[in-house]
Design a protein around this motif. Structure first.
Motif, PDB file in Angstrom:
ATOM      1  N   GLY A   1     -13.634  -6.955  -4.602  1.00 51.99           N
ATOM      2  CA  GLY A   1     -13.014  -6.300  -5.743  1.00 51.99           C
ATOM      3  C   GLY A   1     -13.187  -7.027  -7.064  1.00 51.99           C
ATOM      4  N   LYS A   2     -14.192  -7.930  -7.160  1.00 49.93           N
ATOM      5  CA  LYS A   2     -14.427  -8.712  -8.381  1.00 49.93           C
ATOM      6  C   LYS A   2     -13.157  -9.450  -8.824  1.00 49.93           C
ATOM      7  CE  LYS A   2     -17.285  -6.835 -11.437  1.00 49.93           C
ATOM      8  NZ  LYS A   2     -17.961  -5.858 -12.334  1.00 49.93           N
ATOM      9  N   ALA A   3     -12.382  -9.919  -7.834  1.00 45.96           N
ATOM     10  CA  ALA A   3     -11.200 -10.744  -8.130  1.00 45.96           C
ATOM     11  C   ALA A   3     -11.653 -12.193  -8.275  1.00 45.96           C
ATOM     12  CB  ALA A   3     -10.168 -10.618  -7.011  1.00 45.96           C
ATOM     13  N   VAL A   4     -11.362 -12.806  -9.412  1.00 42.05           N
ATOM     14  CA  VAL A   4     -11.883 -14.133  -9.718  1.00 42.05           C
ATOM     15  C   VAL A   4     -11.347 -15.186  -8.755  1.00 42.05           C
ATOM     16  CG1 VAL A   4     -11.897 -15.975 -11.443  1.00 42.05           C
ATOM     17  CG2 VAL A   4     -12.316 -13.610 -12.140  1.00 42.05           C
TER      18      VAL A   4
ATOM     19  N   LEU B   1       0.818  -1.211   0.000  1.00 44.93           N
ATOM     20  CA  LEU B   1       0.000   0.000   0.000  1.00 44.93           C
ATOM     21  C   LEU B   1       0.855   1.265   0.000  1.00 44.93           C
ATOM     22  CD1 LEU B   1      -2.829  -1.102   2.455  1.00 44.93           C
ATOM     23  CD2 LEU B   1      -3.046  -0.723  -0.010  1.00 44.93           C
ATOM     24  N   VAL B   2       1.947   1.262   0.769  1.00 44.81           N
ATOM     25  CA  VAL B   2       2.852   2.415   0.801  1.00 44.81           C
ATOM     26  C   VAL B   2       3.393   2.686  -0.597  1.00 44.81           C
ATOM     27  CG1 VAL B   2       5.102   3.241   1.630  1.00 44.81           C
ATOM     28  CG2 VAL B   2       3.464   2.239   3.237  1.00 44.81           C
ATOM     29  N   ARG B   3       3.691   1.628  -1.333  1.00 42.27           N
ATOM     30  CA  ARG B   3       4.216   1.769  -2.687  1.00 42.27           C
ATOM     31  C   ARG B   3       3.227   2.479  -3.611  1.00 42.27           C
ATOM     32  NH1 ARG B   3       3.770  -0.786  -7.380  1.00 42.27           N
ATOM     33  NH2 ARG B   3       2.298  -2.311  -6.572  1.00 42.27           N
ATOM     34  N   ARG B   4       1.940   2.336  -3.318  1.00 43.70           N
ATOM     35  CA  ARG B   4       0.905   2.909  -4.175  1.00 43.70           C
ATOM     36  C   ARG B   4       0.527   4.340  -3.786  1.00 43.70           C
ATOM     37  NH1 ARG B   4      -2.905  -1.508  -6.277  1.00 43.70           N
ATOM     38  NH2 ARG B   4      -1.682  -3.429  -6.142  1.00 43.70           N
TER      39      ARG B   4
ATOM     40  N   GLY C   1      -6.989  -7.091  -6.489  1.00 46.06           N
ATOM     41  CA  GLY C   1      -6.235  -5.957  -7.017  1.00 46.06           C
ATOM     42  C   GLY C   1      -7.012  -4.654  -6.929  1.00 46.06           C
ATOM     43  N   ARG C   2      -8.317  -4.698  -7.236  1.00 45.91           N
ATOM     44  CA  ARG C   2      -9.124  -3.486  -7.154  1.00 45.91           C
ATOM     45  C   ARG C   2      -9.302  -3.048  -5.698  1.00 45.91           C
ATOM     46  NH1 ARG C   2     -12.128  -6.419 -11.200  1.00 45.91           N
ATOM     47  NH2 ARG C   2     -11.945  -5.439 -13.262  1.00 45.91           N
ATOM     48  N   GLU C   3      -9.385  -4.008  -4.774  1.00 45.06           N
ATOM     49  CA  GLU C   3      -9.472  -3.654  -3.358  1.00 45.06           C
ATOM     50  C   GLU C   3      -8.215  -2.894  -2.926  1.00 45.06           C
ATOM     51  OE1 GLU C   3     -12.015  -6.845  -0.862  1.00 45.06           O
ATOM     52  OE2 GLU C   3     -10.285  -7.695  -1.879  1.00 45.06           O
ATOM     53  N   LEU C   4      -7.062  -3.362  -3.357  1.00 42.78           N
ATOM     54  CA  LEU C   4      -5.806  -2.696  -3.008  1.00 42.78           C
ATOM     55  C   LEU C   4      -5.774  -1.278  -3.578  1.00 42.78           C
ATOM     56  CD1 LEU C   4      -3.243  -5.590  -3.576  1.00 42.78           C
ATOM     57  CD2 LEU C   4      -3.941  -4.628  -1.390  1.00 42.78           C
ATOM     58  N   ASP C   5      -6.198  -1.132  -4.825  1.00 47.32           N
ATOM     59  CA  ASP C   5      -6.206   0.197  -5.447  1.00 47.32           C
ATOM     60  C   ASP C   5      -7.112   1.151  -4.680  1.00 47.32           C
ATOM     61  OD1 ASP C   5      -4.456  -0.561  -7.446  1.00 47.32           O
ATOM     62  OD2 ASP C   5      -6.045  -1.059  -8.882  1.00 47.32           O
ATOM     63  N   ARG C   6      -8.325   0.696  -4.373  1.00 44.73           N
ATOM     64  CA  ARG C   6      -9.288   1.578  -3.701  1.00 44.73           C
ATOM     65  C   ARG C   6      -8.871   1.861  -2.258  1.00 44.73           C
ATOM     66  NH1 ARG C   6     -13.408  -1.893  -5.835  1.00 44.73           N
ATOM     67  NH2 ARG C   6     -14.083  -2.328  -3.709  1.00 44.73           N
ATOM     68  N   LEU C   7      -8.255   0.870  -1.610  1.00 42.01           N
ATOM     69  CA  LEU C   7      -7.778   1.081  -0.242  1.00 42.01           C
ATOM     70  C   LEU C   7      -6.672   2.131  -0.219  1.00 42.01           C
ATOM     71  CD1 LEU C   7      -8.405  -0.011   2.577  1.00 42.01           C
ATOM     72  CD2 LEU C   7      -6.660  -1.773   2.218  1.00 42.01           C
ATOM     73  N   ALA C   8      -5.742   2.042  -1.174  1.00 46.14           N
ATOM     74  CA  ALA C   8      -4.663   3.032  -1.263  1.00 46.14           C
ATOM     75  C   ALA C   8      -5.220   4.419  -1.551  1.00 46.14           C
ATOM     76  CB  ALA C   8      -3.668   2.622  -2.351  1.00 46.14           C
ATOM     77  N   GLU C   9      -6.206   4.509  -2.450  1.00 50.25           N
ATOM     78  CA  GLU C   9      -6.809   5.807  -2.780  1.00 50.25           C
ATOM     79  C   GLU C   9      -7.506   6.414  -1.570  1.00 50.25           C
ATOM     80  OE1 GLU C   9      -9.393   4.907  -5.998  1.00 50.25           O
ATOM     81  OE2 GLU C   9      -7.759   4.543  -7.440  1.00 50.25           O
ATOM     82  N   LEU C  10      -8.207   5.588  -0.796  1.00 51.15           N
ATOM     83  CA  LEU C  10      -8.920   6.097   0.373  1.00 51.15           C
ATOM     84  C   LEU C  10      -7.943   6.546   1.461  1.00 51.15           C
ATOM     85  CD1 LEU C  10     -11.661   6.607   1.680  1.00 51.15           C
ATOM     86  CD2 LEU C  10     -11.651   4.234   2.494  1.00 51.15           C
TER      87      LEU C  10
END
Length: 378
Positions: free
Chosen positions: A157-160, A73-76, A112-121
């Motif tokens: 996050g719609k991760a399959v 998360l820090v990286r993002r 992956g989408r969960e990580l993106d949205r968590l970093a954005e929040l």
């Protein structure tokens, strides 16, 4: 229940694909006899690796399992590293994930989408989440509204692979995901005995007058014809993927291909047991799942005139027909088999290759996953 089943007969050469804590190949008692075994966990790991390496699914449709969530998360987050790290740790602690020495207390499975949205929040609330350090506290107080926003991000996050294999969070069960796929431990259709390979290694720089090995040891192995089985609950998969029918079809087809064509990679540099399956069958429709391992409760015995793989296919087809006669088939039902053995898979429509099998499964999935749409008002 709408489901897809996959039944595989696979003969593997001498190998040690899945080891126990002593380094021995895993086995199990079944029908009173010792059988070769490959754990469900090892097979699921091989499927997840295949999703990315082949590739079958892009990164945003996959999940990662890690304790190094803080670093990821820090990286993002485009902010001073120490501030970002403090904000991330406070956010994860607020979620109940317990960060110690920069790592979460247990492995977390996040899309992956969960990580993106968590970093954005976290980035959007950086000052609030990092405020503890400015006030001389190790942790910032996270208000209820922000905590609920953080929790809302964790929707799968719609991760399959997350939708298929689930997520268990012991401390936060409400954030868990029920697995849509069930994978059985693979079992040999016959009894097995472990064998030992004694090996030596020569020191290349030994002077000629010095003889003997530089190292010696042994490794256990066996060869086996395996029955492998998996079932996907299509209703639950669709729910886990937030109603995205197209992604559910894509993910199920990716699972079918990866499950059929992969095995764990243990000791492959030593044994190179890269043996494709000799039989792959599917069953799709509405009804209850059926693991057909009972076809091999009485272990098969080798015959000079017919391979164990062919005998296994015939035993499996007989068990399939017997259960259909007693309990009935799925309704509706689609089925078919890719058979490279000399065994007669009576009752199962024959398919010529993997693309044809996938096409038949895709047709079944489209009908099953859109059956409700067909009855909805136009």
């Amino acid at each position: 229940m709408k489901l897809l089943e996959v039944h595989v007969i696979q003969t593997v050469a001498p190998s040690n694909l899945n080891r126990d804590d002593t380094g021995s190949p895993k086995d199990a008692l079944f029908g009173g006899f010792r059988r070769a075994r490959i754990s469900s966990q090892a097979q699921k790991r091989a499927v997840r690796v295949a999703f990315g390496e082949w590739p079958l699914l892009p990164p945003e449709e996959r999940a990662v399992r890690t304790k190094r969530l803080v670093e990821e998360l820090v990286r993002r987050i485009p902010a001073p590293q120490e501030q970002a790290r403090l904000a991330v740790e406070n956010a994860l602690n607020a979620l109940g994930f317990g960060v110690k020495e920069g790592r979460t207390e247990y492995l977390l499975f996040l899309g992956g989408r969960e990580l993106d949205r968590l970093a954005e929040l976290i980035q959007a609330n950086l000052e609030a989440l990092a405020a503890g350090e400015a006030k001389g506290k190790k942790k910032a107080e996270v208000d209820g509204e922000l905590k609920r926003a953080l929790e809302k991000v964790l929707d799968g996050g719609k991760a399959v692979d997350l939708a298929l294999f689930g997520r268990m969070l012991a401390d936060r069960p409400e954030l868990g995901v029920d697995a849509a796929a069930q994978v059985a431990h693979a079992l040999s259709t016959h009894r097995v005995d472990r064998e030992f390979d004694f090996y030596t290694a020569v020191d290349d720089l030994n002077p000629k007058e010095e003889t003997g090995a530089g190292m010696m040891g042994d490794v256990e192995f066996y060869s086996a014809t395996l029955y492998r089985y998996a079932a996907v609950n299509l209703d639950l998969l669709l729910d886990n993927l937030q109603g995205d029918g197209e992604l559910a079809r894509k993910g199920t087809l990716a699972f079918l291909e990866a499950f059929a064509l992969t095995l764990p990679s243990g000791k492959q540099n030593t044994f190179a047991a890269h043996n494709p399956p000799l039989f792959v069958a599917f069953r799709a429709g509405e009804g209850l799942p059926r693991n057909l391992a009972t076809a091999f409760e009485k272990p098969l015995r080798p015959r000079e005139d017919k391979a164990l793989s062919a005998l296994s296919v015939e035993a499996l087809a007989r068990e399939w027909a017997r259960f259909d006669q007693v309990f009935g088939p799925l309704n509706p039902e689609w089925k078919g088999a890719l058979n490279l053995t000399d065994g007669n898979a009576e009752g199962l429509p024959s398919l010529k290759d993997l693309p044809q099998l996938k096409a038949q499964v895709e047709k079944a999935l489209k009908d099953l996953l859109e059956v409700e749409d067909a009855h909805s008002p136009s």
